[in-house]
Design a protein around this motif. Structure first.
Motif, PDB file in Angstrom:
ATOM      1  N   TYR A 328     -66.233   1.728  38.269  1.00 39.72           N
ATOM      2  CA  TYR A 328     -65.911   3.082  38.730  1.00 39.72           C
ATOM      3  C   TYR A 328     -67.186   3.834  39.120  1.00 39.72           C
ATOM      4  O   TYR A 328     -67.253   4.444  40.197  1.00 39.72           O
ATOM      5  CB  TYR A 328     -65.179   3.848  37.632  1.00 39.72           C
ATOM      6  N   SER A 332     -68.440   5.032  42.785  1.00 38.17           N
ATOM      7  CA  SER A 332     -68.593   6.492  42.929  1.00 38.17           C
ATOM      8  C   SER A 332     -70.036   6.914  43.175  1.00 38.17           C
ATOM      9  O   SER A 332     -70.324   8.112  43.225  1.00 38.17           O
ATOM     10  CB  SER A 332     -68.068   7.194  41.670  1.00 38.17           C
ATOM     11  N   SER A 335     -70.068   9.055  46.077  1.00 36.34           N
ATOM     12  CA  SER A 335     -68.932   9.973  46.203  1.00 36.34           C
ATOM     13  C   SER A 335     -69.383  11.376  46.588  1.00 36.34           C
ATOM     14  O   SER A 335     -68.563  12.213  46.974  1.00 36.34           O
ATOM     15  CB  SER A 335     -68.127  10.025  44.903  1.00 36.34           C
ATOM     16  N   SER A 387     -61.140   5.738  41.936  1.00 42.23           N
ATOM     17  CA  SER A 387     -62.328   5.651  42.791  1.00 42.23           C
ATOM     18  C   SER A 387     -62.038   4.852  44.060  1.00 42.23           C
ATOM     19  O   SER A 387     -62.600   5.135  45.122  1.00 42.23           O
ATOM     20  CB  SER A 387     -63.498   5.016  42.019  1.00 42.23           C
TER      21      SER A 387
END
Length: 399
Positions: A328, A332, A335, A387
């Protein structure tokens, strides 16, 4: 082959930054390894829970510190004076409220420090001083080690909260003092605020720009806190194992979060020209780093699992959390692109959706008497799916 890997790694972040963050977080590793030895397992579990609660303090800035980054990179406006003054006012008010509620001066001072350092860290990010911004938490870790030693020698349950708060205060003051000693000139005008008339309008702008991403970060903290609460309520025999394994997983998360930390500036500086190709290549390289860190972490934790007693077979929990949560964090790492591309509301909705699913499925699976490891696996899979969904939105925005 090693040279090629290092060249790839340098594309993600300044290798010096990665080395420095691991060097200063080496103190954090000592903390992770030493506290379980010094502290009673139940006491250590309480330490970790309190640490997570303290992380929520900056929520009272309502995202203004994140909005500062958005305004700086997207609109080319520097609101550092406004942010610092707002942070000082908010931290003072919240610290005062905490004092009246808890009647603990050190706790209120610790909350003040945790809120006030955020604008300073963001200012260092946009100034390109990422290494200096990275050393803050190492001072806290040093204080935590001192806390462990004090608790080991003179343990008093009533005094723990004050001792822990003192470690935050000392760490924050040392880092801030070091910061001002190095950057006295740039900071000399930060608090010389004259435009009082426009202060409130600028604060509204910063909060509006950063509020959603701020909420998203704390929903993630709430996600982990719920898991810990649920495990303590229904799988109490695994609470110690979970607390230690999750802490050890930070060995992997630190490297991945370093990339995310660098991306705040690297992506922000090139956001207008940032492409899907840049994003895809970055994700690919992050997963290469994740694989290397995962192998190193697994070997180290396997050895620790043989040495530490009183925490169960925490290697199994470590494998689940490091793989699923680690994936994750790896996915990310960039992100922040969603933040700069105005997808913060979408990202928040996705995380809230999976938070609700996590809570609902936890109780549903418990009713069917599913075991601890399946509950933990479920949480990791859901977070990873969130995600993946956000990754899909980012890729579409970059096309």
């Amino acid at each position: 082959m090693l040279k090629k890997y290092l060249n790839h790694l340098s594309e993600l972040s300044d290798i010096r930054l990665l080395v420095v963050r691991y060097a200063v977080n080496f103190v954090g590793f000592i903390e992770i390894l030493l506290l379980p030895v010094l502290l009673d397992p139940d006491f250590y579990t309480d330490v970790e829970f309190l640490r997570y609660l303290m992380m929520l303090a900056p929520i009272f800035l309502f995202g203004a510190h994140s909005g500062f980054l958005y305004e700086f990179y997207n609109n080319k406006v520097n609101h550092i004076k406004t942010l610092c003054l707002f942070s000082f006012l908010v931290s003072s008010i919240i610290a005062t409220l905490v004092f009246f509620i808890t009647e603990r001066l050190l706790v209120s001072m610790a909350v003040f420090c945790l809120i006030f350092v955020n604008p300073l860290e963001k200012w260092l990010v946009v100034s390109g001083k990422l290494i200096l911004a990275s050393v803050y938490k190492s001072f806290i870790s040093i204080s935590m080690i001192c806390l462990g030693c004090i608790s080991f020698l003179y343990y008093s349950g009533d005094s723990f909260t004050d001792i822990y708060s003192l470690s935050i205060i000392v760490g924050s003051l040392v880092w801030t003092g070091y910061l001002f000693s190095l950057l006295k000139a740039p900071f000399s005008s930060v608090f010389d605020y004259e435009n009082i008339a426009g202060f409130y309008l600028e604060i509204i702008k910063l909060v509006k720009s950063g509020f959603v991403i701020n909420v998203q970060s704390y929903v993630l903290v709430a996600y982990f806190l719920f898991d810990r609460f649920f495990i303590s309520q229904f799988y109490g025999g695994f609470e110690r194992e979970y607390a230690l394994a999750f802490s050890l997983s930070q060995i992997i998360f630190i490297g991945l979060n370093t990339i995310a930390f660098s991306a705040q500036r690297n992506v922000g500086c090139s956001i207008q020209a940032y492409s899907l190709e840049n994003y895809s290549r970055g994700i690919k390289l992050v997963f290469m780093l994740f694989s290397v860190l995962g192998i190193i972490g697994l070997v180290g934790v396997y050895i620790l699992n043989l040495l530490l007693v009183g925490y169960g077979d925490f290697i199994y929990t470590f494998m689940i959390t490091s793989v699923l949560y680690g994936a994750y964090y790896a996915l990310s790492s960039f992100s922040v692109v969603a933040f700069y591309k105005n997808l913060s509301s979408t990202a928040l909705f996705i995380l809230l959706l999976f938070m609700v699913l996590n809570v609902a499925l936890s109780y549903l699976l418990k009713n069917y008497e599913f075991g601890y490891y399946l509950i933990l696996f479920k949480s990791g899979v859901l977070l990873l799916l969130s995600s993946l969904l956000l990754d899909n939105y980012i890729r579409r925005a970059l096309k």
